[in-house]
Design a protein around this motif. Structure first.
Motif, PDB file in Angstrom:
ATOM      1  N   ALA A   1       0.828  -1.205   0.000  1.00 38.68           N
ATOM      2  CA  ALA A   1       0.000   0.000   0.000  1.00 38.68           C
ATOM      3  C   ALA A   1       0.865   1.258   0.000  1.00 38.68           C
ATOM      4  O   ALA A   1       0.569   2.229  -0.702  1.00 38.68           O
TER       5      ALA A   1
ATOM      6  N   ASP B   1       2.365   1.816  -3.394  1.00 41.68           N
ATOM      7  CA  ASP B   1       1.374   2.212  -4.391  1.00 41.68           C
ATOM      8  C   ASP B   1       0.969   3.674  -4.267  1.00 41.68           C
ATOM      9  O   ASP B   1       0.301   4.209  -5.153  1.00 41.68           O
ATOM     10  N   HIS B   2       1.383   4.326  -3.194  1.00 39.59           N
ATOM     11  CA  HIS B   2       0.920   5.689  -2.926  1.00 39.59           C
ATOM     12  C   HIS B   2       1.273   6.675  -4.048  1.00 39.59           C
ATOM     13  O   HIS B   2       0.390   7.449  -4.469  1.00 39.59           O
TER      14      HIS B   2
ATOM     15  N   VAL C   1      -1.140   6.206  -6.895  1.00 40.22           N
ATOM     16  CA  VAL C   1      -2.489   6.665  -6.571  1.00 40.22           C
ATOM     17  C   VAL C   1      -2.572   8.184  -6.659  1.00 40.22           C
ATOM     18  O   VAL C   1      -3.539   8.732  -7.207  1.00 40.22           O
TER      19      VAL C   1
ATOM     20  N   ARG D   1     -10.144   8.562  -5.220  1.00 37.95           N
ATOM     21  CA  ARG D   1      -9.117   7.525  -5.295  1.00 37.95           C
ATOM     22  C   ARG D   1      -8.140   7.637  -4.132  1.00 37.95           C
ATOM     23  O   ARG D   1      -7.722   6.628  -3.559  1.00 37.95           O
TER      24      ARG D   1
ATOM     25  N   ARG E   1      -9.990   6.547  -0.776  1.00 36.15           N
ATOM     26  CA  ARG E   1     -10.102   5.090  -0.637  1.00 36.15           C
ATOM     27  C   ARG E   1      -8.740   4.459  -0.376  1.00 36.15           C
ATOM     28  O   ARG E   1      -8.622   3.480   0.364  1.00 36.15           O
ATOM     29  N   HIS E   2      -7.701   5.021  -0.976  1.00 41.03           N
ATOM     30  CA  HIS E   2      -6.358   4.484  -0.764  1.00 41.03           C
ATOM     31  C   HIS E   2      -5.921   4.672   0.681  1.00 41.03           C
ATOM     32  O   HIS E   2      -5.287   3.773   1.267  1.00 41.03           O
TER      33      HIS E   2
END
Length: 376
Positions: free
Chosen positions: A297, A300-301, A304, A316, A319-320
């Motif tokens: 996670a 992935d920031h 995003v 988006r 939710r992230h």
């Protein structure tokens, strides 16, 4: 390191190269890693350099070398070798499973709340224009922040802003009036049916209620946005952030600080009793089970943030942040030593991971215009 984790690591290397200006390409959705073919070596190979070469305007060999430098030294990777026209061959560190993500955590801690930001000079100004409607103005303001975080010059205007939107939600725009010919994007999400109920929630819960749904979805207000329990996603995000700050304070009281490293077992102190020893083992297991999803996670920031800016979609990011908080929550009880256990390198590494989570959550909430309290 699993193939999925390695794929994310390769994509993270691409993102870092793009952010540094070494590559000028769109980051792909995925990087395929497979066992090496004839002439290859190591545990896995990827052809991502060949995939990116044409859009980057560089040779596959040059792209592969850029990515090789980004992959060497990453936790869990022992060696990176280039073969053929630009294949990247990766050997994994069999003993370094607990060190996976060390480089990522260090990078997040260096950048702090600006992790995932892009420094980019020049480019056209993006002009956002909002209708005289509370959701449109809040969404437009946040889209402007997201664009600026990606190095884009953005200006936001609105047909009108009511004083109570400023007083309650803290909205700020750069100008007012009708849309001009220079407007690049008209921001028009589905309007709020009952603005008064949203404003009654206050700044943080009100902004979250407006920003978390996708622009084409209706906003659902209600007092559930104020519930201080785990059923409320905003509460979970802010609670996890506050927990990471509390862990840092408690660690300082115990005399140790965060230091990225291997998360593996923090051996119990020789004088600790059997129950404390068993507890330390349970803590290590809890952390190691939760770490892969948490690191994924965090990694992935940047993607995003880029996608939220590109698609003008603050939802988006919202939710992230929930995904980051939910991934990290199970590991937090295992960060600090317990009983007679002494702080070790593993505890410092776990604290570093927790602080990285806190930095991402604080930075993301700031972009949404929402407070990230240190105490809840």
């Amino acid at each position: 390191m699993t193939p999925v984790e390695l794929s994310r690591t390769v994509l993270h290397a691409v993102r870092r190269a793009v952010d540094a200006g070494e590559l000028s390409v769109a980051v792909p959705e995925r990087a395929v890693v497979t066992p090496p073919g004839p002439g290859g070596c190591g545990d896995y190979a990827t052809n991502v350099a060949l995939q990116l070469a044409r859009p980057a305007g560089q040779t596959p060999e040059r792209v592969a070398e850029v990515l090789r430098r980004r992959l060497v030294g990453v936790g869990g990777i022992a060696d990176v070798v280039l073969t053929g026209p630009g294949f990247i061959n990766i050997s994994l560190d069999e003993g370094g499973g607990g060190a996976v993500g060390v480089g990522l955590v260090a990078e997040v801690l260096r950048a702090g709340g600006r992790y995932g930001y892009v420094e980019r000079a020049g480019g056209a100004v993006v002009r956002l224009h909002c209708a005289r409607e509370v959701r449109a103005v809040v969404v437009g303001e946040v889209v402007g922040r997201l664009l600026r975080a990606q190095g884009v010059t953005a200006r936001t205007s609105a047909e009108g802003v009511e004083p109570r939107w400023i007083d309650v939600l803290g909205v700020r725009v750069d100008g007012g009036g009708s849309a001009s010919a220079e407007v690049s994007v008209n921001v028009r999400p589905v309007p709020v049916a009952d603005p008064d109920s949203l404003l009654a929630l206050g700044r943080d819960a009100g902004r979250w209620a407006l920003l978390r749904p996708a622009g084409h979805d209706r906003v659902r207000g209600g007092e559930e946005g104020l519930v201080q329990r785990e059923v409320n996603p905003l509460f979970r995000v802010r609670y996890v952030h506050a927990r990471t700050r509390a862990l840092a304070r408690n660690a300082a009281d115990l005399g140790f600080a965060a230091e990225p490293g291997a998360l593996g077992e923090a051996g119990a102190d020789a004088d600790a009793d059997a129950d404390a020893d068993a507890g330390a083992g349970a803590d290590a297991e809890r952390v190691l089970l939760a770490a892969p999803a948490t690191l994924a996670a965090l990694g992935d920031h940047p993607r995003v943030l880029a996608a939220a800016a590109e698609h003008r979609a603050p939802d988006r990011l919202a939710r992230h942040l929930v995904a980051v908080a939910d991934a990290a929550l199970p590991l937090l009880p295992g960060v600090l030593p317990r009983g007679g256990e002494k702080p070790s390198a593993a505890h410092r590494a776990r604290l570093a991971l927790a602080e990285a989570v806190g930095a991402v959550l604080a930075g993301g909430l700031s972009l949404l215009g929402i407070d990230a309290p240190d105490h809840i």
